[in-house]
Design a protein around this motif. Structure first.
Motif, PDB file in Angstrom:
ATOM      1  N   ASN A 182       0.835  -1.215   0.000  1.00 17.92           N
ATOM      2  CA  ASN A 182       0.000   0.000   0.000  1.00 17.92           C
ATOM      3  C   ASN A 182       0.866   1.260   0.000  1.00 17.92           C
ATOM      4  N   ILE A 183       1.921   1.243   0.801  1.00 19.68           N
ATOM      5  CA  ILE A 183       2.808   2.410   0.825  1.00 19.68           C
ATOM      6  C   ILE A 183       3.459   2.616  -0.533  1.00 19.68           C
ATOM      7  N   GLY A 184       3.883   1.515  -1.161  1.00 19.00           N
ATOM      8  CA  GLY A 184       4.485   1.643  -2.481  1.00 19.00           C
ATOM      9  C   GLY A 184       3.507   2.183  -3.503  1.00 19.00           C
ATOM     10  N   THR A 185       2.244   1.741  -3.413  1.00 17.51           N
ATOM     11  CA  THR A 185       1.217   2.273  -4.325  1.00 17.51           C
ATOM     12  C   THR A 185       1.007   3.770  -4.106  1.00 17.51           C
ATOM     13  N   SER A 186       0.991   4.190  -2.826  1.00 13.60           N
ATOM     14  CA  SER A 186       0.812   5.634  -2.533  1.00 13.60           C
ATOM     15  C   SER A 186       1.975   6.454  -3.075  1.00 13.60           C
ATOM     16  N   VAL A 187       3.188   5.896  -2.934  1.00 15.06           N
ATOM     17  CA  VAL A 187       4.353   6.624  -3.453  1.00 15.06           C
ATOM     18  C   VAL A 187       4.255   6.784  -4.961  1.00 15.06           C
ATOM     19  N   GLN A 188       3.812   5.725  -5.619  1.00 11.68           N
ATOM     20  CA  GLN A 188       3.660   5.815  -7.067  1.00 11.68           C
ATOM     21  C   GLN A 188       2.575   6.820  -7.459  1.00 11.68           C
ATOM     22  N   ASN A 189       1.487   6.849  -6.693  1.00 11.49           N
ATOM     23  CA  ASN A 189       0.430   7.829  -6.986  1.00 11.49           C
ATOM     24  C   ASN A 189       0.937   9.255  -6.802  1.00 11.49           C
ATOM     25  N   VAL A 190       1.688   9.498  -5.729  1.00 16.62           N
ATOM     26  CA  VAL A 190       2.243  10.837  -5.510  1.00 16.62           C
ATOM     27  C   VAL A 190       3.199  11.207  -6.639  1.00 16.62           C
ATOM     28  N   ARG A 191       3.982  10.237  -7.081  1.00 12.78           N
ATOM     29  CA  ARG A 191       4.914  10.521  -8.160  1.00 12.78           C
ATOM     30  C   ARG A 191       4.167  10.883  -9.453  1.00 12.78           C
ATOM     31  N   ARG A 192       3.095  10.122  -9.754  1.00 18.05           N
ATOM     32  CA  ARG A 192       2.312  10.446 -10.948  1.00 18.05           C
ATOM     33  C   ARG A 192       1.637  11.808 -10.813  1.00 18.05           C
ATOM     34  N   GLU A 193       1.107  12.100  -9.621  1.00 21.15           N
ATOM     35  CA  GLU A 193       0.468  13.404  -9.399  1.00 21.15           C
ATOM     36  C   GLU A 193       1.473  14.536  -9.537  1.00 21.15           C
ATOM     37  N   MET A 194       2.679  14.310  -9.027  1.00 16.15           N
ATOM     38  CA  MET A 194       3.720  15.330  -9.158  1.00 16.15           C
ATOM     39  C   MET A 194       4.077  15.546 -10.623  1.00 16.15           C
ATOM     40  N   ASP A 195       4.191  14.458 -11.386  1.00 15.22           N
ATOM     41  CA  ASP A 195       4.527  14.602 -12.803  1.00 15.22           C
ATOM     42  C   ASP A 195       3.434  15.373 -13.547  1.00 15.22           C
ATOM     43  N   ASN A 196       2.172  15.067 -13.243  1.00 13.00           N
ATOM     44  CA  ASN A 196       1.079  15.792 -13.906  1.00 13.00           C
ATOM     45  C   ASN A 196       1.077  17.263 -13.528  1.00 13.00           C
ATOM     46  N   ASP A 197       1.283  17.555 -12.234  1.00 13.85           N
ATOM     47  CA  ASP A 197       1.285  18.950 -11.790  1.00 13.85           C
ATOM     48  C   ASP A 197       2.453  19.717 -12.388  1.00 13.85           C
ATOM     49  N   VAL A 198       3.609  19.068 -12.473  1.00  9.90           N
ATOM     50  CA  VAL A 198       4.762  19.734 -13.085  1.00  9.90           C
ATOM     51  C   VAL A 198       4.488  20.038 -14.546  1.00  9.90           C
ATOM     52  N   ASN A 199       3.827  19.119 -15.239  1.00 14.81           N
ATOM     53  CA  ASN A 199       3.484  19.377 -16.643  1.00 14.81           C
ATOM     54  C   ASN A 199       2.520  20.554 -16.771  1.00 14.81           C
ATOM     55  N   VAL A 200       1.524  20.593 -15.878  1.00 14.46           N
ATOM     56  CA  VAL A 200       0.571  21.712 -15.911  1.00 14.46           C
ATOM     57  C   VAL A 200       1.277  23.032 -15.636  1.00 14.46           C
ATOM     58  N   MET A 201       2.168  23.053 -14.633  1.00 16.31           N
ATOM     59  CA  MET A 201       2.882  24.294 -14.309  1.00 16.31           C
ATOM     60  C   MET A 201       3.806  24.711 -15.442  1.00 16.31           C
ATOM     61  N   GLN A 202       4.412  23.765 -16.090  1.00 14.55           N
ATOM     62  CA  GLN A 202       5.257  24.105 -17.234  1.00 14.55           C
ATOM     63  C   GLN A 202       4.431  24.708 -18.370  1.00 14.55           C
ATOM     64  N   GLN A 203       3.241  24.139 -18.602  1.00 16.12           N
ATOM     65  CA  GLN A 203       2.364  24.705 -19.631  1.00 16.12           C
ATOM     66  C   GLN A 203       1.889  26.098 -19.237  1.00 16.12           C
ATOM     67  N   THR A 204       1.580  26.285 -17.954  1.00 12.24           N
ATOM     68  CA  THR A 204       1.172  27.617 -17.478  1.00 12.24           C
ATOM     69  C   THR A 204       2.291  28.625 -17.658  1.00 12.24           C
ATOM     70  N   ILE A 205       3.513  28.219 -17.385  1.00 14.29           N
ATOM     71  CA  ILE A 205       4.652  29.116 -17.574  1.00 14.29           C
ATOM     72  C   ILE A 205       4.770  29.524 -19.036  1.00 14.29           C
ATOM     73  N   GLN A 206       4.604  28.568 -19.946  1.00 12.88           N
ATOM     74  CA  GLN A 206       4.682  28.905 -21.372  1.00 12.88           C
ATOM     75  C   GLN A 206       3.584  29.867 -21.782  1.00 12.88           C
ATOM     76  N   ASP A 207       2.340  29.624 -21.302  1.00 16.31           N
ATOM     77  CA  ASP A 207       1.232  30.518 -21.647  1.00 16.31           C
ATOM     78  C   ASP A 207       1.451  31.916 -21.087  1.00 16.31           C
ATOM     79  N   LEU A 208       1.915  31.986 -19.847  1.00  9.06           N
ATOM     80  CA  LEU A 208       2.139  33.295 -19.241  1.00  9.06           C
ATOM     81  C   LEU A 208       3.282  34.033 -19.913  1.00  9.06           C
ATOM     82  N   GLU A 209       4.304  33.335 -20.306  1.00 11.80           N
ATOM     83  CA  GLU A 209       5.408  33.993 -21.008  1.00 11.80           C
ATOM     84  C   GLU A 209       4.952  34.566 -22.343  1.00 11.80           C
ATOM     85  N   GLN A 210       4.056  33.857 -23.025  1.00 10.88           N
ATOM     86  CA  GLN A 210       3.562  34.371 -24.297  1.00 10.88           C
ATOM     87  C   GLN A 210       2.625  35.563 -24.118  1.00 10.88           C
ATOM     88  N   GLY A 211       1.769  35.505 -23.052  1.00 18.24           N
ATOM     89  CA  GLY A 211       0.802  36.580 -22.857  1.00 18.24           C
ATOM     90  C   GLY A 211       1.309  37.758 -22.064  1.00 18.24           C
TER      91      GLY A 211
END
Length: 745
Positions: free
Chosen positions: A262-291
């Motif tokens: 269970n702990i290993g599954t939670s760690v994997q979920n946090v890692r996936r959530e972190m990867d998704n959030d980092v992708n969203v923040m990177q996209q936000t940075i690109q949009d803000l830099e353009q605008g």
């Protein structure tokens, strides 16, 4: 996993003090994480070192057991130390025994103990297998426990520190560029210098924005990495221990495997959530830099970014001018924002903002400064406080002026302030209708005048104006007289009636050039036992119908405030309201001249606003000179005070109570004096009656004496002659004194 607080990347360009404060919280959290991780790293390092020592000690024990028959006495001691080290009892230096092993002899009596040797060989084989397991455990601890926390400590935390230093450098460069741009001279306008300063501001602001966004992203990601860095080493440690004990504890292993899964599954979920959030923040940075490319310029083109004149609140950095001497001044850059009817400022690093000035009913306009551009000046409603501010661009300057104008009109108090501001700005009135003078109002109240020209009315009909309809939809015609003008200046029938009475009284009353009579001070001043002074500002007055409910005061407040908002009337006359037991006085705070005097007996109603406690008013009952015979006219006066309006109303009520009790005491004293006079008159009549009785007795005695013999008569005649002579002498003396007094006169 629960939600994690994030730094708003969208607000990185604004760089407000609130964002800096939130950034400070994240930096404190990063420092706490670093400190805690360092302590945890040292604890895990001790576990790893202990495991390596245990593996080496176990291997040494196995080797010693195998060489039991060949080793000398020191090897027995080495075995004791090795086993004791497993329990933490001692930590001898093993090389000492290795170097000195050949200096001792064998066991004299234990060479033929084969059972003991065979047993020790079996123990050596088992311990050798355990030594291999400990070596595998050490390797697993190095890979699964030490590597993640070391990577987090050396890579992620150092990245945060590096980004923090880069961000501080970029922020400092941006402040230097802004100060250089703000100091561009208006008189010596050098295009090359201005272009260099503009380019410098553009580059530094872009660098700061990009650095801040990446710094925010790293701090946001740190919240996820913190959990991973805490859970992954523990997970690796537990898995390594379970693998170590798996041979002899299948049941225990099965129990821990479910939990660790269970702990290993939670760690994997946090890692996936972190990867998704980092992708969203990177996209936000690109949009803000353009605008945000146009926003990097200190003075953007108004055609590309239009000016919004319908704002009722605004925030941003401004340069404020501070006087340092008689003719010298300095400029300081602060973050300004509006809060209701107040202008606030906040320095970078402060937790909260401070009040600059009250901008209700203030005046604002663009001004020309000798050394700065885009400057505007704010003057408080009483003219006692002035602030000169500089914006970064013409767009910001005009938006600040429009916003403060909208706030000064109190549009922010309505339900849809931006819609009303847009409507007022689009349909601005051409001019302000002047208030009627008292002479016109007095003429309109005469009995012979049946009507009143509609042009003299300023703003009492709220339903006729769309802007007033948006501010208030309630109209109580039964409380306020129809077609009545609103008086915005201090001109009252009370003052003119007082003046006319002073003229009719003739030559006896002495008046000063300001319209005050010499007698009024003695009447209202020192004899009153109640003297309470308040600072008030006159908003307006108008004639009302009803005087039995506070609703008439509320409706008058609504109509006067609506009229001021429509006609852009922001000027208010400040006075001192003196409450005594005889009257209410409005006194000029500078000259101490009485502007108005309201007899306390004429004040029939007083109330404060239900929501805005600074507003209060009272209704004054006038005489029937301007109406049909037998009717009374009432005027409602509205004021704004620095204190609570309820306190002023309570003071007026207390004054009326004191005046009532004083009047009752005066009437009681008059009745007491009348009783005393009646008793004195009765005593005087009794004394007169006694004197008459005494004269009658004397007369009777004389008559009785006249009936005596002649001798007695002769004696009485002589006595009568003596009395007559004395009386004649007295009469002659009185006649001489009377003639002497007439001659002296």
């Amino acid at each position: 996993m629960p939600g994690i607080d994030k730094l708003p990347i969208e607000e990185a360009l604004e760089d407000s003090p609130q964002t800096r404060s939130l950034l400070g919280v994240f930096e404190e959290d990063a420092a706490a994480i670093s400190s805690y991780t360092s302590q945890l790293f040292h604890a895990m390092q001790r576990i790893y070192d202990a495991q390596n020592e245990l593996s080496a000690a176990t291997h040494l024990t196995s080797r010693l057991l195998k060489e039991y028959e060949k080793q000398v006495e020191p090897y027995g001691l080495r075995l004791i130390f090795a086993v004791g080290n497993l329990h933490g009892e001692c930590e001898p230096h093993l090389s000492f025994f290795t170097d000195s092993a050949l200096s001792f002899q064998r066991f004299p009596l234990g060479g033929d103990d084969e059972v003991m040797s065979s047993t020790l060989q079996q123990f050596a084989k088992v311990i050798d297998e355990l030594s291999s397991c400990h070596a595998v455990l050490s390797t697993q601890l190095a890979d699964a426990m030490m590597f993640p926390i070391t990577q987090f400590k050396e890579r992620d935390l150092k990245e945060i520190l590096t980004l923090k230093e880069v961000f501080q450098i970029a922020s400092s460069d941006h402040d230097i560029a802004i100060n250089r741009y703000s100091k561009l001279s208006k008189k010596r306008d050098n295009e090359k210098v201005r272009n260099e300063a503009t380019e410098d501001v553009y580059t530094s602001r872009k660098k700061q924005h990009q650095t801040m966004m990446h710094y925010f992203t790293a701090l946001n990601s740190l919240q996820y990495k913190k959990k991973i860095a805490l859970l992954e080493p523990l997970l690796g440690y537990m898995q390594a221990q379970i693998s170590f004990f798996k041979l002899g504890s299948e049941n225990l292993t099965q129990q821990w495997e479910d939990f660790l899964t269970n702990i290993g599954t939670s760690v994997q979920n946090v890692r996936r959530e972190m990867d998704n959030d980092v992708n969203v923040m990177q996209q936000t940075i690109q949009d803000l830099e353009q605008g945000s490319d146009l926003l990097y310029l200190p003075d953007p083109d108004p055609s590309k970014i239009p000016i919004n004149r319908n704002l009722t609140q605004k925030a941003g950095y401004l340069n404020t001018r501070n006087k340092t001497g008689l003719v010298s001044s300095s400029w300081e850059r602060q973050y300004f924002f509006t809060q209701g009817g107040n202008l606030m400022s906040q320095a970078r690093g402060d937790v909260a903002g401070g009040l600059v000035m009250d901008i209700d009913n203030c005046s604002v306009m663009a001004v020309d400064c000798e050394d700065r551009r885009f400057c505007f000046q704010i003057t408080s409603f009483d003219g006692k406080k002035v602030a000169i501010l500089q914006a970064d661009s013409r767009k910001d300057c005009e938006e600040w002026i429009a916003t403060i104008n909208n706030i000064s009109k109190r549009i922010y108090l309505s339900e849809n302030p931006e819609e009303i501001a847009a409507r007022v700005n689009q349909s601005a009135l051409e001019a302000v209708t002047p208030s009627p003078s008292f002479q016109q109002r007095h003429e309109s109240l005469r009995p012979g005048v049946q009507g009143r020209p509609k042009t003299s009315r300023t703003s009492s009909q709220g339903s006729d104006s769309p802007a007033l309809s948006s501010l208030s939809s309630l109209s109580l015609d039964s409380l306020v007289a129809s077609n009545t003008p609103i008086q915005f200046d201090i001109i009252s029938p009370v003052s003119e009636e007082t003046g006319s009475q002073a003229k009719t009284t003739g030559q006896g009353g002495r008046t000063n050039p300001f319209g005050e009579s010499g007698d009024s001070q003695s009447e209202d001043g020192s004899d009153s036992i109640l003297h309470q002074l308040y600072i008030v500002r006159f908003l307006g007055s108008m004639e009302v119908r009803a005087t039995d409910s506070s609703d008439v005061i509320y409706e008058t407040m609504r109509q006067i405030l609506a009229a001021r908002a429509i006609h852009n009337i922001f000027r208010m006359t400040e006075s001192h309201l003196l409450v005594t037991c005889d009257c209410l006085k409005l006194i000029d705070p500078q000259t101490q001249v009485t502007r108005l005097r309201f007899p306390l007996s004429s004040v029939v109603l007083c109330a404060s606003h239900q929501e805005n406690k600074r507003l209060f008013g009272f209704v004054l009952q006038m005489g029937g000179g301007g109406r049909a015979e037998g009717q009374l006219g009432s005027i409602c006066y509205i004021f704004e005070s620095n204190n609570d309006g309820e306190k002023i109303c309570d003071s007026v009520g207390l004054a009326k109570q004191i005046a009532f009790h004083s009047e009752m005491g005066r009437k009681a004293s008059e009745r007491q004096r009348e009783l005393v006079k009646a008793k004195e008159k009765q005593q005087e009549e009794l004394s007169k009656q006694k004197q008459i009785e005494k004269d009658l007795e004397e007369q009777s005695r004389l008559i009785a004496a006249s009936s005596r013999p002649n001798a007695a008569a002769t004696a009485s005649d002589k006595q009568f002659m003596v009395l007559s002579n004395s009386q004649s002498e007295d009469s002659d003396t009185g006649e001489d004194s009377r003639k002497k007094g007439e001659s002296e006169a």
